[in-house]
Structure formats: C-alpha cells, structure tokens
Design a protein around this motif. Structure first.
Motif, mmCIF file in Angstrom:
data_model
loop_
_atom_site.group_PDB
_atom_site.id
_atom_site.type_symbol
_atom_site.label_atom_id
_atom_site.label_comp_id
_atom_site.label_asym_id
_atom_site.label_seq_id
_atom_site.Cartn_x
_atom_site.Cartn_y
_atom_site.Cartn_z
ATOM 1 N N LYS A 150 -8.791 12.412 -6.659
ATOM 2 C CA LYS A 150 -9.363 11.135 -7.090
ATOM 3 C C LYS A 150 -10.107 10.508 -5.923
ATOM 4 C CE LYS A 150 -5.064 8.593 -6.066
ATOM 5 N NZ LYS A 150 -3.922 7.852 -6.633
ATOM 6 N N ARG A 151 -11.030 9.621 -6.260
ATOM 7 C CA ARG A 151 -11.783 8.875 -5.245
ATOM 8 C C ARG A 151 -11.368 7.403 -5.314
ATOM 9 N NH1 ARG A 151 -17.741 10.180 -6.972
ATOM 10 N NH2 ARG A 151 -16.680 9.997 -8.986
ATOM 11 N N VAL A 152 -11.051 6.847 -4.164
ATOM 12 C CA VAL A 152 -10.638 5.444 -4.074
ATOM 13 C C VAL A 152 -11.563 4.746 -3.088
ATOM 14 C CG1 VAL A 152 -8.779 3.823 -3.529
ATOM 15 C CG2 VAL A 152 -8.237 6.073 -4.517
ATOM 16 N N ALA A 153 -12.228 3.688 -3.532
ATOM 17 C CA ALA A 153 -13.122 2.925 -2.668
ATOM 18 C C ALA A 153 -12.314 1.890 -1.895
ATOM 19 C CB ALA A 153 -14.203 2.247 -3.492
ATOM 20 N N LEU A 154 -12.467 1.879 -0.590
ATOM 21 C CA LEU A 154 -11.701 0.962 0.261
ATOM 22 C C LEU A 154 -12.637 0.053 1.041
ATOM 23 C CD1 LEU A 154 -9.072 3.479 1.691
ATOM 24 C CD2 LEU A 154 -8.718 1.800 -0.132
ATOM 25 N N PRO A 200 0.794 -1.227 0.000
ATOM 26 C CA PRO A 200 0.000 0.000 0.000
ATOM 27 C C PRO A 200 0.830 1.282 0.000
ATOM 28 C CG PRO A 200 -0.133 -1.127 2.119
ATOM 29 C CD PRO A 200 0.525 -2.063 1.167
ATOM 30 N N ALA A 201 2.077 1.200 0.461
ATOM 31 C CA ALA A 201 2.923 2.393 0.516
ATOM 32 C C ALA A 201 3.461 2.784 -0.860
ATOM 33 C CB ALA A 201 4.086 2.171 1.479
ATOM 34 N N THR A 202 3.443 1.854 -1.817
ATOM 35 C CA THR A 202 3.965 2.154 -3.151
ATOM 36 C C THR A 202 2.893 2.103 -4.241
ATOM 37 O OG1 THR A 202 4.599 -0.164 -3.462
ATOM 38 C CG2 THR A 202 6.277 1.324 -2.566
ATOM 39 N N ALA A 203 1.773 1.434 -3.962
ATOM 40 C CA ALA A 203 0.704 1.341 -4.959
ATOM 41 C C ALA A 203 0.011 2.697 -5.110
ATOM 42 C CB ALA A 203 -0.312 0.283 -4.532
ATOM 43 N N VAL A 204 -0.219 3.096 -6.363
ATOM 44 C CA VAL A 204 -0.900 4.367 -6.646
ATOM 45 C C VAL A 204 -2.177 4.054 -7.408
ATOM 46 C CG1 VAL A 204 -0.744 6.636 -7.729
ATOM 47 C CG2 VAL A 204 1.299 5.594 -6.722
ATOM 48 N N PRO A 205 -3.317 3.975 -6.711
ATOM 49 C CA PRO A 205 -4.569 3.646 -7.370
ATOM 50 C C PRO A 205 -5.065 4.791 -8.254
ATOM 51 C CG PRO A 205 -4.973 4.260 -5.103
ATOM 52 C CD PRO A 205 -3.486 4.218 -5.274
ATOM 53 N N ALA A 206 -5.893 4.439 -9.223
ATOM 54 C CA ALA A 206 -6.482 5.440 -10.099
ATOM 55 C C ALA A 206 -7.856 5.835 -9.580
ATOM 56 C CB ALA A 206 -6.594 4.886 -11.520
ATOM 57 N N ASP A 207 -8.355 6.924 -10.082
ATOM 58 C CA ASP A 207 -9.700 7.344 -9.709
ATOM 59 C C ASP A 207 -10.693 6.254 -10.112
ATOM 60 O OD1 ASP A 207 -11.647 9.542 -8.934
ATOM 61 O OD2 ASP A 207 -12.332 9.062 -10.952
ATOM 62 N N GLY A 208 -11.540 5.842 -9.165
ATOM 63 C CA GLY A 208 -12.517 4.803 -9.447
ATOM 64 C C GLY A 208 -12.079 3.410 -9.060
ATOM 65 N N ASP A 209 -10.858 3.250 -8.560
ATOM 66 C CA ASP A 209 -10.377 1.918 -8.159
ATOM 67 C C ASP A 209 -11.025 1.474 -6.843
ATOM 68 O OD1 ASP A 209 -8.810 1.594 -10.344
ATOM 69 O OD2 ASP A 209 -6.887 1.868 -9.308
ATOM 70 N N VAL A 210 -11.112 0.141 -6.691
ATOM 71 C CA VAL A 210 -11.582 -0.468 -5.448
ATOM 72 C C VAL A 210 -10.446 -1.324 -4.893
ATOM 73 C CG1 VAL A 210 -13.265 -1.999 -4.358
ATOM 74 C CG2 VAL A 210 -13.969 -0.530 -6.270
ATOM 75 N N ASP A 215 -2.576 -18.576 0.132
ATOM 76 C CA ASP A 215 -3.518 -19.058 1.135
ATOM 77 C C ASP A 215 -4.298 -17.900 1.777
ATOM 78 O OD1 ASP A 215 -4.558 -21.097 3.053
ATOM 79 O OD2 ASP A 215 -3.393 -19.935 4.498
ATOM 80 N N ALA A 216 -3.971 -16.658 1.387
ATOM 81 C CA ALA A 216 -4.550 -15.488 2.028
ATOM 82 C C ALA A 216 -6.068 -15.418 1.841
ATOM 83 C CB ALA A 216 -3.902 -14.227 1.479
ATOM 84 N N THR A 217 -6.740 -14.944 2.875
ATOM 85 C CA THR A 217 -8.194 -14.843 2.869
ATOM 86 C C THR A 217 -8.637 -13.514 2.272
ATOM 87 O OG1 THR A 217 -8.220 -16.166 4.893
ATOM 88 C CG2 THR A 217 -10.257 -15.033 4.296
ATOM 89 N N LYS A 218 -9.554 -13.559 1.321
ATOM 90 C CA LYS A 218 -10.008 -12.355 0.624
ATOM 91 C C LYS A 218 -11.008 -11.567 1.458
ATOM 92 C CE LYS A 218 -9.544 -14.664 -3.862
ATOM 93 N NZ LYS A 218 -10.253 -15.090 -5.097
ATOM 94 N N PRO A 219 -11.127 -10.278 1.176
ATOM 95 C CA PRO A 219 -12.180 -9.481 1.819
ATOM 96 C C PRO A 219 -13.553 -10.042 1.469
ATOM 97 C CG PRO A 219 -10.542 -8.056 0.788
ATOM 98 C CD PRO A 219 -10.243 -9.453 0.331
ATOM 99 N N ARG A 220 -14.496 -9.905 2.393
ATOM 100 C CA ARG A 220 -15.833 -10.445 2.176
ATOM 101 C C ARG A 220 -16.787 -9.371 1.651
ATOM 102 N NH1 ARG A 220 -16.586 -12.336 8.195
ATOM 103 N NH2 ARG A 220 -15.422 -10.381 8.402
ATOM 104 N N GLY A 221 -17.949 -9.829 1.222
ATOM 105 C CA GLY A 221 -18.991 -8.912 0.790
ATOM 106 C C GLY A 221 -18.832 -8.473 -0.652
ATOM 107 N N THR A 222 -19.852 -7.801 -1.153
ATOM 108 C CA THR A 222 -19.809 -7.267 -2.518
ATOM 109 C C THR A 222 -19.314 -5.834 -2.454
ATOM 110 O OG1 THR A 222 -22.099 -6.551 -2.336
ATOM 111 C CG2 THR A 222 -21.703 -8.750 -3.268
ATOM 112 N N ALA A 223 -18.416 -5.513 -3.339
ATOM 113 C CA ALA A 223 -17.831 -4.179 -3.323
ATOM 114 C C ALA A 223 -17.878 -3.580 -4.726
ATOM 115 C CB ALA A 223 -16.386 -4.259 -2.837
ATOM 116 N N SER A 224 -18.365 -2.362 -4.836
ATOM 117 C CA SER A 224 -18.342 -1.659 -6.121
ATOM 118 C C SER A 224 -18.066 -0.197 -5.856
ATOM 119 C CB SER A 224 -19.673 -1.816 -6.856
ATOM 120 O OG SER A 224 -20.706 -1.114 -6.197
ATOM 121 N N PHE A 225 -17.360 0.416 -6.750
ATOM 122 C CA PHE A 225 -17.039 1.833 -6.596
ATOM 123 C C PHE A 225 -18.317 2.663 -6.567
ATOM 124 C CE2 PHE A 225 -16.268 6.022 -8.443
ATOM 125 C CZ PHE A 225 -15.271 6.495 -7.590
ATOM 126 N N ALA A 226 -19.257 2.322 -7.456
ATOM 127 C CA ALA A 226 -20.505 3.080 -7.548
ATOM 128 C C ALA A 226 -21.261 3.096 -6.228
ATOM 129 C CB ALA A 226 -21.381 2.497 -8.655
#
Length: 213
Positions: free
Chosen positions: A94-98, A47-57, A70-81
């Motif tokens: 820019k807006r970044v959905a987290l 996260p310290a080097t990644a540069v997300p674009a506007d609209g990224d999730v 083996d990592a566990t993914k985030p749960r739930g449905t996620a959309s920028f909208a």
C-alpha cells in the motif's frame, strides 16, 4: 478600613492568578493527524497502532501545545494524488502519503532550527502501521521508554514531550534562561497598582479620622 483591605486582597489574588495564567504549561511534542478531504483530524490512535489504508494521508506536526484540543495542525495543502503521484502501486503493498511539518523556530528547542516541511510517499506491506511507514521515509526516528515518538528525521536532537510555558515558546537562549527568574512583569505591575491603592485608602481613612470632631 476592613472593606478596603478585603477589596485589595481580592484584587491582588486576581492579579496573581492572571499572571499565572499567562504562563500556562504546554508540551513540546510531535502530534499525529489524519486527513479526510481537506481537513486534518487529531488521530485517535498512536502511530504504533494505527494501520492506514492504501491512499490515506497522515501528518505529523512538531509544536508546543497544551493538549489535543490546542494542538497545531500540519500546514500546507496535502493530497494523496500529489504526494504519491510519482510512486507506482505495487502488488501486495500500500501507499501512504505522509506530511512531516517540523514546525516553526518559535516552537523549536533552544539552539535548534526546524527543517523545512516535507512530504513523503511510503510504500509498505498492507498490514503495516503508520510508525512502520514513517520508518521507511523519515529515519532516524527516536522514541522514549514509553514508546512516545520523540524525533522524526533526527529532529529534535534531544528532549521528548517536555513541559514548557506556552508564553515562552522560543529558541532564544536568553529567553529560556530568564523565563523563570522572577515574577512576571504583569504581576509586578499589578502588585505596584495594589500598593498604590492601599496607600490611597490608608490616607483617606486617616483624613476622615482627623476631620472628625
């Protein structure tokens, strides 16, 4: 008799290895993810080097995992909208959905309770990193001396990527205190079975010797 002994030794070694495998080591940490469409992908940058674009999730998940595969993914449905629906665009930003998934009680450190999953829409400068976006919506953040992300919104209170046994992922203090107190039940049962086989083999050998003229 030598063949029997060799067989018993091999069986015991296999049982011992099985017992060790049941307690394979994992790590309790925050994993970092990118979302494309409806799929989560383990991030190739931190996260310290990644540069997300506007609209990224992007997402973070706290869990015990052996490695990135083996990592566990985030749960739930996620959309920028949906996440940024009530956050208007701003010139030069820019807006970044987290998605912040604090995990389950099973993966929580002893004595801690994970907060509920939350989503945030970060509004940051166009060149901001994910870490900078995260800092605007999920303080306090905690990092270790190697810049590893240890806590989001103050969770967990302590620890950072500590090694744990994947078979002992639990908040129970009793379980944490007893997981290394001795051999596993499976290994002890296996050892008892080997001992029984050994006794039977010796008895059979003596019986045959006594039957010989």
């Amino acid at each position: 008799m030598r063949r029997v002994t060799a067989l018993l030794l091999t069986t015991f070694c296999l049982l011992a290895l099985t017992g060790q495998a049941a307690h394979a080591a994992g790590y309790r940490y925050w994993s970092f993810w990118d979302r494309t469409g409806t799929a989560w992908t383990y991030a190739t940058q931190g996260p310290a080097t990644a540069v997300p674009a506007d609209g990224d999730v992007q997402g973070f998940r706290f869990a015990v995992s052996e490695d990135s595969t083996d990592a566990t993914k985030p749960r739930g449905t996620a959309s920028f909208a949906k996440i940024c629906a009530n956050t208007p665009a701003e010139p030069g930003k820019k807006r970044v959905a987290l998605v912040l998934d604090f995990g389950t009680p099973t993966d929580a450190p002893s004595g801690e309770t994970p907060p509920a999953l939350r989503t945030k829409c970060a509004v940051v400068p166009a060149d901001a990193t994910t870490a900078e976006a995260l800092a605007t919506v999920a303080k306090p953040l905690r990092y270790d001396t190697n810049a590893l992300l240890c806590a989001i919104a103050g969770y967990p209170e302590a620890g950072c990527g500590e090694q744990v046994a994947t078979g002992d992922k639990n908040t129970s203090t009793k379980k944490q205190n007893t997981k290394d107190s001795g051999p596993s039940v499976g290994l002890m049962t296996g050892a008892a079975a080997v001992a029984t086989l050994a006794a039977a083999a010796i008895w059979q050998t003596r019986r045959r010797r006594n039957a010989q003229p």
